[in-house]
Design an enzyme around this catalytic site. Structure first.
Site, short mmCIF file in Angstrom:
data_model
loop_
_atom_site.label_atom_id
_atom_site.label_comp_id
_atom_site.label_asym_id
_atom_site.label_seq_id
_atom_site.Cartn_x
_atom_site.Cartn_y
_atom_site.Cartn_z
N GLY A 69 0.81 -1.21 0.00
CA GLY A 69 0.00 0.00 0.00
C GLY A 69 0.84 1.26 0.00
CG HIS A 72 -1.10 1.90 -4.83
ND1 HIS A 72 -1.25 1.57 -6.15
CD2 HIS A 72 -2.16 2.70 -4.51
CE1 HIS A 72 -2.36 2.13 -6.63
NE2 HIS A 72 -2.92 2.82 -5.65
CD GLU A 277 -4.14 0.29 -0.34
OE1 GLU A 277 -5.00 1.03 0.19
OE2 GLU A 277 -3.48 -0.55 0.30
#
Length: 299
Positions: A69, A72, A277
């Site tokens: 995450g 990202h 996500e």
């Protein structure tokens, strides 16, 4: 390698019990290679993206210590920049999937040593509407499983938590096949599926995907369409029991293709999972940004 200006972004919530050890492992390795070293901790969702947007163009290199995450977020902060710094991933989360694609060691100190003594590799980044992804884009079972993940299971069981979530997802009646239309590189197909994956990386949930032609620097995505809603077919994709090139046939319930641009529409809006996500819905226009980021990898 040596850089004039560098930044380390770390997620205080990733690998909570190992954070202090991870910082002690990487900071003494990175610091001698960077003249001006900015170290920033994320306090809430979105901070990593904001830090990259705010400081990225000033930096020669940006390191991230965190999970998929946080990676990202950094990809979404670095990708819009006109001047993009080198990017180094230090695996500090549960799965660290894209770092596995780049063959980065999974222990933080070893990763830091490998990167500062490594080489530069230009990689592709995916763009979906106005967002970016490095590892995968997905709809259907993959996004439903991500929505259903139990954070305590994730913390306690790691990748097994994702599998438990997937099994629960398959058992829910609302996860019926969805109708889709897919246009890719001038071709068109439509049908029903329970999951579509657009792949730039080779791992999901630490498992090696069964499509050996996936490469993050060839200007193409791998696109896997799962048409068979059976538990066995899904687990073969998640658990990676078989290789497409060796065993999968046309009646396996899986369609695999490669493409550089795609438009995906569905009869009903579907939650989109990008790198684990969920925050967008279909329809989506997706394209490869070839060699968009330069990452540090081991020699």
């Amino acid at each position: 390698m040596r850089w004039k200006k560098g930044m380390l972004i770390y997620n205080k919530n990733a690998g909570k019990d190992k954070l202090e050890r991870n910082l002690e492992g990487c900071l003494p390795v990175l610091a001698p290679h960077i003249d001006e070293f900015l170290i920033l901790q994320t306090k809430q969702k979105g901070d990593a993206c904001r830090y990259c947007l705010e400081y990225g163009e000033e930096m020669d290199v940006v390191f991230v210590l965190g999970g998929d995450g946080t990676v990202h977020e950094c990809v979404n902060g670095l990708s819009p920049l006109q001047r993009r710094p080198l990017f180094g991933i230090l695996p500090g989360g549960t799965c660290n999937d894209f770092s596995r694609t780049l063959k980065i060691p999974q222990k933080v100190r070893q990763a830091a040593e490998a990167l500062v003594n490594g080489k530069v590799r230009p990689i592709d980044i995916g763009k979906s509407n106005n967002d970016y992804f490095s590892n995968f884009w997905g709809v259907g079972l993959i996004s439903d499983a991500s929505n259903n993940i139990d954070e305590q299971e994730k913390s306690r069981f790691g990748k097994i938590g994702y599998l438990l979530s997937a099994v629960r997802t398959i058992g829910e009646s609302e996860n019926a096949p969805f109708s889709y239309k897919l246009e890719y590189d001038g071709n068109f197909i439509e049908g029903e599926a329970v999951m579509i994956l657009v792949l730039n990386g080779c791992f999901i949930g630490t498992n090696l995907l069964p499509f050996p032609m996936i490469s993050p620097d060839d200007g193409l995505f791998g696109v896997a369409i799962l048409e068979n809603a059976s538990l066995g077919a899904f687990l073969e994709i998640i658990a990676m029991k078989r290789s497409w090139t060796e065993n999968m046939s046309s009646d396996s319930g899986v369609t695999y293709l490669q493409a550089g641009t795609l438009t995906i529409e569905s009869k009903r809006p579907l939650d989109v999972d990008m790198d684990g996500e969920n925050y967008r819905q279909t329809p989506s226009r997706i394209k490869v940004l070839a060699h968009h980021l330069s990452v540090l990898i081991p020699n």
